[in-house]
Design a protein around this motif. Structure first.
Motif, PDB file in Angstrom:
ATOM      1  N   ALA A 148      -1.595   4.184   5.319  1.00  0.00           N
ATOM      2  CA  ALA A 148      -1.798   2.777   4.970  1.00  0.00           C
ATOM      3  C   ALA A 148      -2.227   1.961   6.193  1.00  0.00           C
ATOM      4  CB  ALA A 148      -0.526   2.200   4.350  1.00  0.00           C
ATOM      5  N   LEU A 208       0.835  -1.210   0.000  1.00  0.00           N
ATOM      6  CA  LEU A 208       0.000   0.000   0.000  1.00  0.00           C
ATOM      7  C   LEU A 208       0.869   1.259   0.000  1.00  0.00           C
ATOM      8  CD1 LEU A 208      -2.781  -1.205   2.441  1.00  0.00           C
ATOM      9  CD2 LEU A 208      -2.995  -0.817  -0.032  1.00  0.00           C
ATOM     10  N   ALA A 219      -6.766  -0.956  -1.787  1.00  0.00           N
ATOM     11  CA  ALA A 219      -6.485  -0.201  -3.013  1.00  0.00           C
ATOM     12  C   ALA A 219      -7.769   0.057  -3.797  1.00  0.00           C
ATOM     13  CB  ALA A 219      -5.477  -0.946  -3.876  1.00  0.00           C
TER      14      ALA A 219
END
Length: 177
Positions: A112, A46, A85
């Motif tokens: 993240a 990420l 995502a």
């Protein structure tokens, strides 16, 4: 000089245990579960998505080739990497209201970590909210800035009350939270 002032080459310092905590309070590699490792690899992926704007397929392939990936829970890794995502805008919309600054001012590591926490709160009912929270705090401690874990803790605690209200209230009423 006397011989006692120089240790002999055969004497080594005592072997450090592989399990437990490092000097900074982070869990050692041998103490980590398959899911904890999956979260670490998802965090690394990420980060590449957030900072490098790399295509998800490339990030996925690169991350799977990293040393130690075979010890991670690949199914949970897939869920976290692709889920976060794919739902980045939704996750950001959930996170933004509890922040005290614009999302653009949050470090990519903490960003993240928050994605992972919110995703697990919303989509992984088999992961207790306290586990998701603590795992994200550990990730922020290990990979983030000095006090980034405190910020992640505050944000995810607030969001847990919204996304896992019944579970949080049950823990609070039983004295576990």
């Amino acid at each position: 000089m006397s011989e006692s002032s120089h240790p002999s080459p055969s004497k080594r310092p005592p072997r450090q245990p592989r399990k437990g905590l490092t000097s900074t309070g982070v869990r050692k590699a041998a103490s980590k579960s398959d899911r904890s490792r999956a979260r670490e690899f998802a965090l690394q992926g990420l980060y590449q998505v957030l900072v490098g704007k790399n295509p998800l397929e490339d990030v996925d392939a690169f991350t799977r080739d990293l040393a130690g990936f075979s010890k991670a829970d690949a199914v949970h890794f897939d869920a976290l990497l692709h889920g976060c995502a794919d739902q980045a805008a939704v996750l950001d919309a959930q996170i933004q209201p509890v922040l005290d600054r614009p999302l653009s001012e949050i470090s990519p590591v903490e960003h993240a970590c928050m994605w992972i926490g919110v995703y697990e709160f919303a989509h992984c009912p088999d992961v207790p909210w306290r586990v998701a929270l603590n795992e994200c705090i550990e990730l922020a401690k290990e990979f983030g800035g000095t006090d980034g874990h405190k910020y992640v803790n505050g944000v995810l605690n607030a969001l847990a009350r919204q996304l896992r209200e019944a579970e949080v209230n049950a823990d609070r009423s039983s004295g576990r939270a």
